[in-house]
Scaffold this active site. Sequence first.
Site, PDB file in Angstrom:
ATOM      1  N   MET A 170      -3.512  -7.612  -8.685  1.00 42.45           N
ATOM      2  CA  MET A 170      -2.998  -8.764  -9.425  1.00 42.45           C
ATOM      3  C   MET A 170      -4.055  -9.350 -10.361  1.00 42.45           C
ATOM      4  O   MET A 170      -4.197 -10.567 -10.464  1.00 42.45           O
ATOM      5  CB  MET A 170      -2.482  -9.836  -8.454  1.00 42.45           C
ATOM      6  CG  MET A 170      -1.373  -9.356  -7.551  1.00 42.45           C
ATOM      7  SD  MET A 170       0.032  -8.690  -8.471  1.00 42.45           S
ATOM      8  CE  MET A 170       0.818 -10.205  -8.971  1.00 42.45           C
ATOM      9  N   ARG A 171      -4.809  -8.506 -11.005  1.00 46.03           N
ATOM     10  CA  ARG A 171      -5.864  -8.953 -11.915  1.00 46.03           C
ATOM     11  C   ARG A 171      -5.841  -8.067 -13.145  1.00 46.03           C
ATOM     12  O   ARG A 171      -5.579  -6.871 -13.031  1.00 46.03           O
ATOM     13  CB  ARG A 171      -7.250  -8.764 -11.284  1.00 46.03           C
ATOM     14  CG  ARG A 171      -7.492  -9.556 -10.058  1.00 46.03           C
ATOM     15  CD  ARG A 171      -7.778 -10.982 -10.330  1.00 46.03           C
ATOM     16  NE  ARG A 171      -8.886 -11.160 -11.257  1.00 46.03           N
ATOM     17  CZ  ARG A 171      -9.254 -12.340 -11.735  1.00 46.03           C
ATOM     18  NH1 ARG A 171      -8.602 -13.415 -11.396  1.00 46.03           N
ATOM     19  NH2 ARG A 171     -10.270 -12.439 -12.560  1.00 46.03           N
TER      20      ARG A 171
ATOM     21  N   GLY B 241       0.795  -1.228   0.000  1.00 44.22           N
ATOM     22  CA  GLY B 241       0.000   0.000   0.000  1.00 44.22           C
ATOM     23  C   GLY B 241       0.827   1.277   0.000  1.00 44.22           C
ATOM     24  O   GLY B 241       0.323   2.345   0.350  1.00 44.22           O
ATOM     25  N   SER B 242       2.101   1.194  -0.426  1.00 45.66           N
ATOM     26  CA  SER B 242       2.920   2.411  -0.377  1.00 45.66           C
ATOM     27  C   SER B 242       2.443   3.455  -1.398  1.00 45.66           C
ATOM     28  O   SER B 242       2.514   4.657  -1.128  1.00 45.66           O
ATOM     29  CB  SER B 242       4.396   2.084  -0.588  1.00 45.66           C
ATOM     30  OG  SER B 242       4.634   1.649  -1.907  1.00 45.66           O
ATOM     31  N   ASN B 243       1.939   3.016  -2.542  1.00 47.53           N
ATOM     32  CA  ASN B 243       1.411   3.993  -3.507  1.00 47.53           C
ATOM     33  C   ASN B 243       0.110   4.600  -3.011  1.00 47.53           C
ATOM     34  O   ASN B 243      -0.120   5.801  -3.187  1.00 47.53           O
ATOM     35  CB  ASN B 243       1.226   3.351  -4.885  1.00 47.53           C
ATOM     36  CG  ASN B 243       2.539   3.228  -5.614  1.00 47.53           C
ATOM     37  OD1 ASN B 243       3.070   4.209  -6.115  1.00 47.53           O
ATOM     38  ND2 ASN B 243       3.083   2.021  -5.648  1.00 47.53           N
TER      39      ASN B 243
ATOM     40  N   VAL C 137      -7.919  -5.952 -15.542  1.00 46.83           N
ATOM     41  CA  VAL C 137      -9.241  -5.331 -15.440  1.00 46.83           C
ATOM     42  C   VAL C 137      -9.989  -5.552 -16.752  1.00 46.83           C
ATOM     43  O   VAL C 137      -9.438  -5.345 -17.829  1.00 46.83           O
ATOM     44  CB  VAL C 137      -9.049  -3.827 -15.143  1.00 46.83           C
ATOM     45  CG1 VAL C 137     -10.318  -3.066 -15.356  1.00 46.83           C
ATOM     46  CG2 VAL C 137      -8.541  -3.658 -13.721  1.00 46.83           C
TER      47      VAL C 137
ATOM     48  N   ASN D  93      -2.982   3.009 -13.930  1.00 46.90           N
ATOM     49  CA  ASN D  93      -2.182   1.948 -13.308  1.00 46.90           C
ATOM     50  C   ASN D  93      -0.741   2.416 -13.205  1.00 46.90           C
ATOM     51  O   ASN D  93      -0.279   3.193 -14.043  1.00 46.90           O
ATOM     52  CB  ASN D  93      -2.247   0.672 -14.164  1.00 46.90           C
ATOM     53  CG  ASN D  93      -1.469  -0.481 -13.537  1.00 46.90           C
ATOM     54  OD1 ASN D  93      -1.546  -0.706 -12.325  1.00 46.90           O
ATOM     55  ND2 ASN D  93      -0.703  -1.199 -14.350  1.00 46.90           N
TER      56      ASN D  93
ATOM     57  N   HIS E  41       3.176   0.973 -13.140  1.00 42.00           N
ATOM     58  CA  HIS E  41       3.927  -0.242 -13.491  1.00 42.00           C
ATOM     59  C   HIS E  41       5.428   0.031 -13.300  1.00 42.00           C
ATOM     60  O   HIS E  41       5.920   1.084 -13.728  1.00 42.00           O
ATOM     61  CB  HIS E  41       3.637  -0.628 -14.951  1.00 42.00           C
ATOM     62  CG  HIS E  41       4.350  -1.869 -15.347  1.00 42.00           C
ATOM     63  ND1 HIS E  41       3.908  -3.128 -14.986  1.00 42.00           N
ATOM     64  CD2 HIS E  41       5.510  -2.062 -16.030  1.00 42.00           C
ATOM     65  CE1 HIS E  41       4.757  -4.038 -15.446  1.00 42.00           C
ATOM     66  NE2 HIS E  41       5.732  -3.406 -16.088  1.00 42.00           N
TER      67      HIS E  41
HETATM   68  C1  GRF Z   1       4.206  -1.340  -7.221  1.00 47.62           C
HETATM   69  O1  GRF Z   1       5.579  -1.602  -7.308  1.00 47.62           O
HETATM   70  C2  GRF Z   1       3.592  -1.236  -8.590  1.00 47.62           C
HETATM   71  O2  GRF Z   1       4.468  -0.809  -9.571  1.00 47.62           O
HETATM   72  C3  GRF Z   1       3.160  -2.634  -8.872  1.00 47.62           C
HETATM   73  O3  GRF Z   1       2.752  -3.140  -7.626  1.00 47.62           O
HETATM   74  C4  GRF Z   1       3.461  -2.489  -6.581  1.00 47.62           C
HETATM   75  C5  GRF Z   1       2.496  -2.043  -5.518  1.00 47.62           C
HETATM   76  O4  GRF Z   1       3.180  -1.607  -4.370  1.00 47.62           O
HETATM   77  N1  GRF Z   1       2.149  -2.640  -9.905  1.00 47.62           N
HETATM   78  P1  GRF Z   1       2.438  -0.892  -3.176  1.00 47.62           P
HETATM   79  O5  GRF Z   1       1.410  -1.874  -2.633  1.00 47.62           O
HETATM   80  O6  GRF Z   1       1.819   0.365  -3.665  1.00 47.62           O
HETATM   81  O7  GRF Z   1       3.512  -0.627  -2.143  1.00 47.62           O
END
Ligand code: GRF
Length: 185
Positions: free
Chosen positions: A84-85, A11-13, A87, A101, A103
């Site tokens: 992990m899906r 959940g860091s993003n 969409v 998204n 990536h």
């Molecule tokens: C990120 O590295 C993103 O690029 C990938 O999944 C990760 C999610 O990380 N698609 P977080 O849960 O936001 O820390």
Amino acid sequence: MRIAVLGSGAGSNFLALWKACHAGKIAGEIRLVGADQQNSGILEQAEARNIPTFFEKKGKNFSERVAQRLLEDNIELVCLAGLMRIVKAPLLGAFPNRILNIHPSLLPKFPGKEAWKQALEAREDETGCTVHYVDAGMDTGEIILQERVPIKTDDTPESLHARIQEAEHRVYVESVRTVISSLAD
Ligand code: GRF
């Protein structure tokens, strides 16, 4: 702007986006957080901030069920962060050009899983991260913003992924700002 964040990891993003909303850097509010993994960090982070959360298990009606929940909560912008899906139709159709998204590579290079490992294995000297609109393909939608990240000779997959994630947090906040201001035009 009512934003939902969907993920499955730490959940860091989500946290970077939440902080930016809270600080007024993003003209929006995260109103809903969803995950396809129970007990994931992203759900804990959201619950700690009193944001409504939901868990949706993988299955053939996943996109339909998620779309229904987002529509019920009047969500206007959807940010994927590690979901992990792929969409699919009902969700894509319900939010045209409103699903983003993040990536961990400079797309179109290294789509798919563990893109930082792919970059190391290909002996690249730089990689990065990309925020893009989501379409029906895997990591193929129109690119919004990218940030380059150098690869060091002593990088491990873990050290490289950590440096990419720092860039992700900057680039996701900037991308959401850009998208929201373009929607307001
Ligand atoms: C990120 O590295 C993103 O690029 C990938 O999944 C990760 C999610 O990380 N698609 P977080 O849960 O936001 O820390």
